[in-house]
Write a protein that holds these residues in place. Structure first.
Motif, short mmCIF file in Angstrom:
data_model
loop_
_atom_site.label_atom_id
_atom_site.label_comp_id
_atom_site.label_asym_id
_atom_site.label_seq_id
_atom_site.Cartn_x
_atom_site.Cartn_y
_atom_site.Cartn_z
N ARG A 23 44.65 32.70 45.07
CA ARG A 23 45.04 32.02 43.84
C ARG A 23 43.83 31.42 43.15
NH1 ARG A 23 48.59 27.79 45.55
NH2 ARG A 23 48.64 28.62 47.63
N THR A 24 42.93 30.83 43.94
CA THR A 24 41.73 30.20 43.37
C THR A 24 40.83 31.24 42.74
OG1 THR A 24 41.82 28.48 45.04
CG2 THR A 24 39.75 28.74 43.90
N GLN A 25 40.69 32.39 43.37
CA GLN A 25 39.78 33.41 42.89
C GLN A 25 40.41 34.32 41.84
OE1 GLN A 25 36.59 33.39 43.70
NE2 GLN A 25 36.98 31.63 44.99
N GLY A 26 41.67 34.16 41.53
CA GLY A 26 42.32 34.94 40.49
C GLY A 26 42.66 36.36 40.91
N LYS A 27 42.64 36.65 42.18
CA LYS A 27 42.99 37.97 42.73
C LYS A 27 42.24 39.09 42.03
CE LYS A 27 47.56 36.55 44.25
NZ LYS A 27 48.98 36.79 44.22
N GLY A 28 40.98 38.84 41.72
CA GLY A 28 40.15 39.88 41.11
C GLY A 28 40.31 40.00 39.61
N LYS A 29 41.17 39.18 39.00
CA LYS A 29 41.36 39.20 37.56
C LYS A 29 40.46 38.14 36.94
CE LYS A 29 46.13 40.57 38.22
NZ LYS A 29 47.51 40.13 38.17
N ALA A 30 39.49 38.56 36.18
CA ALA A 30 38.48 37.65 35.65
C ALA A 30 39.09 36.56 34.77
CB ALA A 30 37.44 38.42 34.88
N ASP A 31 40.14 36.86 34.02
CA ASP A 31 40.70 35.86 33.12
C ASP A 31 41.49 34.79 33.85
OD1 ASP A 31 42.62 37.76 33.82
OD2 ASP A 31 43.75 37.51 31.97
N GLN A 32 41.91 35.04 35.09
CA GLN A 32 42.65 34.04 35.86
C GLN A 32 41.74 33.27 36.82
OE1 GLN A 32 45.88 35.95 37.85
NE2 GLN A 32 47.00 36.37 35.96
N ARG A 33 40.51 33.67 36.91
CA ARG A 33 39.57 33.05 37.84
C ARG A 33 39.15 31.67 37.33
NH1 ARG A 33 35.28 37.35 39.46
NH2 ARG A 33 37.11 38.39 40.26
#
Length: 43
Positions: A23-33
């Motif tokens: 969750r913290t890293q955005g699962k590889g999705k740059a916009d959620q990071r």
């Protein structure tokens, strides 16, 4: 029995940490990071 319970406790703890990290890293999705720390240069 203690070994099995100990193994399961460690497994569940690892899974909790992994989920929180994903969750913290955005699962590889740059916009959620979350943004990283950036040092401002006032030179």
């Amino acid at each position: 029995m203690d070994d099995t319970q100990s193994y399961l406790d460690k497994l569940h703890d690892t899974q909790r940490k992994d989920e929180r990290n994903r969750r913290t890293q955005g699962k590889g999705k740059a916009d959620q990071r979350l943004p990283g720390k950036q040092k401002s240069k006032d030179d």
